[in-house]
Design an enzyme around this catalytic site. Structure first.
Site, mmCIF file in Angstrom:
data_model
loop_
_atom_site.group_PDB
_atom_site.id
_atom_site.type_symbol
_atom_site.label_atom_id
_atom_site.label_comp_id
_atom_site.label_asym_id
_atom_site.label_seq_id
_atom_site.Cartn_x
_atom_site.Cartn_y
_atom_site.Cartn_z
ATOM 1 C CG ASP A 1 36.833 61.025 38.882
ATOM 2 O OD1 ASP A 1 37.572 60.375 39.646
ATOM 3 O OD2 ASP A 1 36.552 62.222 39.038
ATOM 4 C CD GLU B 1 41.425 63.305 45.232
ATOM 5 O OE1 GLU B 1 40.776 64.225 45.752
ATOM 6 O OE2 GLU B 1 41.095 62.112 45.356
ATOM 7 C CG ASP C 1 38.413 59.363 44.137
ATOM 8 O OD1 ASP C 1 38.261 60.592 44.147
ATOM 9 O OD2 ASP C 1 37.995 58.613 45.044
ATOM 10 C CG HIS D 1 34.499 67.249 42.797
ATOM 11 N ND1 HIS D 1 35.785 67.070 42.336
ATOM 12 C CD2 HIS D 1 34.199 66.151 43.523
ATOM 13 C CE1 HIS D 1 36.248 65.904 42.774
ATOM 14 N NE2 HIS D 1 35.303 65.319 43.491
ATOM 15 C CG ASP D 2 36.407 66.815 46.607
ATOM 16 O OD1 ASP D 2 35.212 66.489 46.505
ATOM 17 O OD2 ASP D 2 37.365 66.055 46.343
HETATM 18 O O1 TEU Z 1 38.422 63.080 47.447
HETATM 19 C C1 TEU Z 1 39.347 62.632 48.368
HETATM 20 C C2 TEU Z 1 39.615 63.596 49.370
HETATM 21 O O2 TEU Z 1 40.738 63.766 49.770
HETATM 22 C C3 TEU Z 1 38.465 64.358 49.860
HETATM 23 O O3 TEU Z 1 37.704 63.528 50.630
HETATM 24 C C4 TEU Z 1 38.891 65.505 50.627
HETATM 25 O O4 TEU Z 1 39.565 65.101 51.775
HETATM 26 C C5 TEU Z 1 37.676 66.243 51.028
HETATM 27 O O5 TEU Z 1 36.770 66.251 49.984
HETATM 28 C C6 TEU Z 1 38.062 67.640 51.328
HETATM 29 O O6 TEU Z 1 36.891 68.253 51.729
HETATM 30 C C7 TEU Z 1 38.009 62.200 46.473
HETATM 31 C C8 TEU Z 1 36.917 62.841 45.652
HETATM 32 O O7 TEU Z 1 37.423 63.963 44.995
HETATM 33 C C9 TEU Z 1 35.762 63.153 46.540
HETATM 34 O O8 TEU Z 1 34.746 63.844 45.864
HETATM 35 C C10 TEU Z 1 35.253 61.846 47.092
HETATM 36 O O9 TEU Z 1 34.229 62.085 48.006
HETATM 37 C C11 TEU Z 1 36.351 61.046 47.757
HETATM 38 O O10 TEU Z 1 37.552 60.990 47.006
HETATM 39 C C12 TEU Z 1 35.901 59.611 47.931
HETATM 40 O O11 TEU Z 1 35.819 58.998 46.667
#
Ligand code: TEU
Ligand code: CA
Length: 551
Positions: A98, A249, A198, A322-323
């Site tokens: 990542d 992403e 990311d 994971h989000d």
């Molecule tokens: O996620 C970016 C992102 O778009 C998320 O914040 C999303 O909007 C949210 O999780 C939806 O619930 C990335 C990573 O995948 C995330 O884990 C990080 O917290 C974020 O960037 C900041 O690095």
């Protein structure tokens, strides 16, 4: 280009904190992953993508990095990392890291320096505005509250799209870009096989930072003015010198923009993640909702991406990460009587489309949302901030917000990987950093490995099939019956063969508008025997192959 190795790869995302704990401190670690490599290989995994394992104060579980070249002691040492990488390679698999370069932690040495004075050499690594009696504009952080934080030593504000402890980097500064490219080369020279980048669509910010009618920074920061220049520069300086894969992403992007990031002729990235199909439930409180995804919208969205990128770029196929909440809970049904069938149905529905397959840890077991019911069970910064903002301001009452969290909190995906029916699902011999889900006695790797009819074995067989199937890789995609509220069906056609994927997304019996569509050789199904008479049982999937008779 057409035979790039990553197009046919199965990519498995590991969230290291929650995968496997080798030393009973309640936190997953690199040695834990090492113990499970054979499990992954047998599933058919080609590439492991590791969520961040770098040094971090863990304001956002590692997405706030304080040293890009160090391993967090919770996860192990650099020796452990080197050993893991060589063991992954020894099994013929690859490792993708990542890359979090939209922001660092505020504890990164760059920021520690930058914040001290305006003439510090690192000051310009971040995004600052003078204090004119308050923040420079009305933007809100994606994690709640203002996107600007005051810094007393310089009497300025710094921008943070995410948490306060995640200051955004200033990509206009060529020295900063050089540092990042050097760091990327350092990992690539170690032998890693690529990066998941990311929020890479956010790295370029406009010079003017105007107020927004809704306090939303997205229109200014998503696909900012120089993002493609930066990625082309990164490609030329770093990426093109290695045989690797890259996936960006890109929250908030359209098909047309995706072609710029990942067009085969653009010299930027190999693939991008969009979130259009996972965001269809967004409403007045953003992602916080208990709404179900309307099936026609889901189908049309995925079909649009299938057709839109065909021939110019390449899709990423994913339901979760994971989000996101667990796929079975969000798109299928996690009640005990439907969990297994809807997990298999979702597997076939997604991975028989064109694109690279991404599996999030535990999806192959049919893991579900844990059903947390009190705020104390949550750990995630986004979740906790949102709760305090929405409940604190009286916009939502506690009960409603807890119900929404149980549907959409990121912690739904972060509960311990379910290895066994034993204590803490076999994830740790200690106290886990977050509670396990409720159903690990049914959904766990140990049991599913011994049951040839399990979700795990369905995934294993289907992933093996897709890897050697030209029709899955290259076949033309046609969505059937877009307005049908229960059935998600599509065809793939290639060299005289037709693959039909027929899925019932509902708890009701559903009739196919054309009963004959279920004819052909059944390749996959989740009922024995499958219902080939044109009527699908709840969450049934039937995959058939028809060959035109040789003339
Ligand atoms: O996620 C970016 C992102 O778009 C998320 O914040 C999303 O909007 C949210 O999780 C939806 O619930 C990335 C990573 O995948 C995330 O884990 C990080 O917290 C974020 O960037 C900041 O690095
Ligand atoms: Ca541990």
């Amino acid at each position: 280009m057409n035979d790039a190795w990553w197009k046919n790869a199965v990519i498995y995302q590991i969230y290291p904190r929650s995968f496997c704990d080798s030393n009973a401190d309640g936190i997953g670690d690199l040695r834990g992953i090492l113990q499970r490599l054979d499990y992954l290989r047998e599933l058919g995994v080609d590439v492991i993508w590791l969520s961040p394992i770098y040094a971090s104060p863990n304001a956002d579980n590692g997405y706030d990095i304080s040293d890009y070249r160090a391993i967090h002691p919770d996860f192990g040492t650099m020796q452990d990392f080197d050993c893991l990488l060589s063991q992954i390679h020894a099994r013929g698999m690859k490792l993708v890291m990542d890359l979090v370069v939209n922001h660092t932690s505020d504890e990164h040495i760059w920021f520690q320096q930058a914040r001290q004075s305006k003439d510090n050499p690192y000051h310009d690594y971040y995004i600052w505005r003078d204090n004119h009696g308050g923040p420079p504009n009305n933007w809100n952080s994606w994690f709640g509250g203002p996107a600007w934080e005051y810094n007393p030593p310089t009497d300025e504000y710094y921008l943070h799209i995410f948490a306060k402890k995640q200051p955004d980097l200033n990509w206009r500064n060529p020295r900063l870009r050089r540092e990042i490219y050097d760091m990327m080369c350092w990992w690539l020279n170690k032998g890693v096989d690529g990066f998941r980048m990311d929020v890479i669509s956010l790295i370029s910010k406009p010079k003017a930072l105007p107020d927004d009618p809704n306090g939303d920074l997205s229109p200014y920061c998503i696909n900012g003015p120089h993002v493609h220049e930066y990625l082309q520069e990164m490609h030329e300086q770093v990426l093109c010198h290695y045989d690797i894969m890259t996936v960006g992403e890109c929250p908030g992007i359209t098909v047309e923009e995706a072609k710029k990031y990942a067009g085969a002729d653009r010299h930027e990235l190999n693939m991008v993640f969009h979130f259009e199909h996972t965001s269809l439930t967004d409403g007045p409180y953003g992602k916080w909702t208990n709404a179900r995804t309307p099936l026609p919208a889901l189908k049309k969205t995925l079909a649009k991406w299938q057709q839109g990128l065909r021939g110019t770029a390449w899709n990423c196929l994913f339901w979760g990460n994971h989000d996101q909440p667990r796929a079975v809970s969000k798109f299928g049904c996690d009640l005990p009587e439907y969990r297994d069938r809807s997990a298999k149905m979702l597997c076939a529905c997604l991975y028989l489309m064109q694109g690279t397959a991404y599996v999030y840890q535990g999806e192959e077991l049919g893991m579900t949302n844990p059903g947390f019911f009190s705020l104390e069970q949550y750990r995630d910064v986004e979740t906790l901030n949102a709760y305090h903002n929405l409940v604190g301001s009286g916009v939502l009452d506690k009960r409603t917000m807890l119900e929404y969290l149980a549907c959409t909190s990121r912690d739904n995906a972060r509960t311990p990987m379910q290895w066994t029916a034993g204590a803490c699902a076999g994830f740790t011999a200690g106290d886990p950093w977050i509670s396990p889900g409720r159903n690990f006695r049914a959904a766990n790797a140990e049991r599913e490995l011994t049951d040839n009819d399990s979700v795990y074995h369905f995934y294993r067989r289907l992933l093996a099939f897709r890897k050697q199937s030209p029709i899955v890789r290259d076949g033309e995609f046609t969505l059937l019956w877009p307005e049908d509220e229960r059935i998600f069906a599509y065809r793939r056609a290639y060299q005289g063969q037709t693959l039909s994927v027929l899925c019932n997304f509902s708890k009701e019996i559903a009739s196919l508008p054309e009963p004959a569509a279920a004819r052909g050789e059944v390749l996959f199904s989740n009922y024995t025997p499958p219902h080939t008479d044109g009527v699908l049982a709840p969450f049934e999937v039937i995959v058939t192959l028809q060959s035109s008779a040789p003339s």
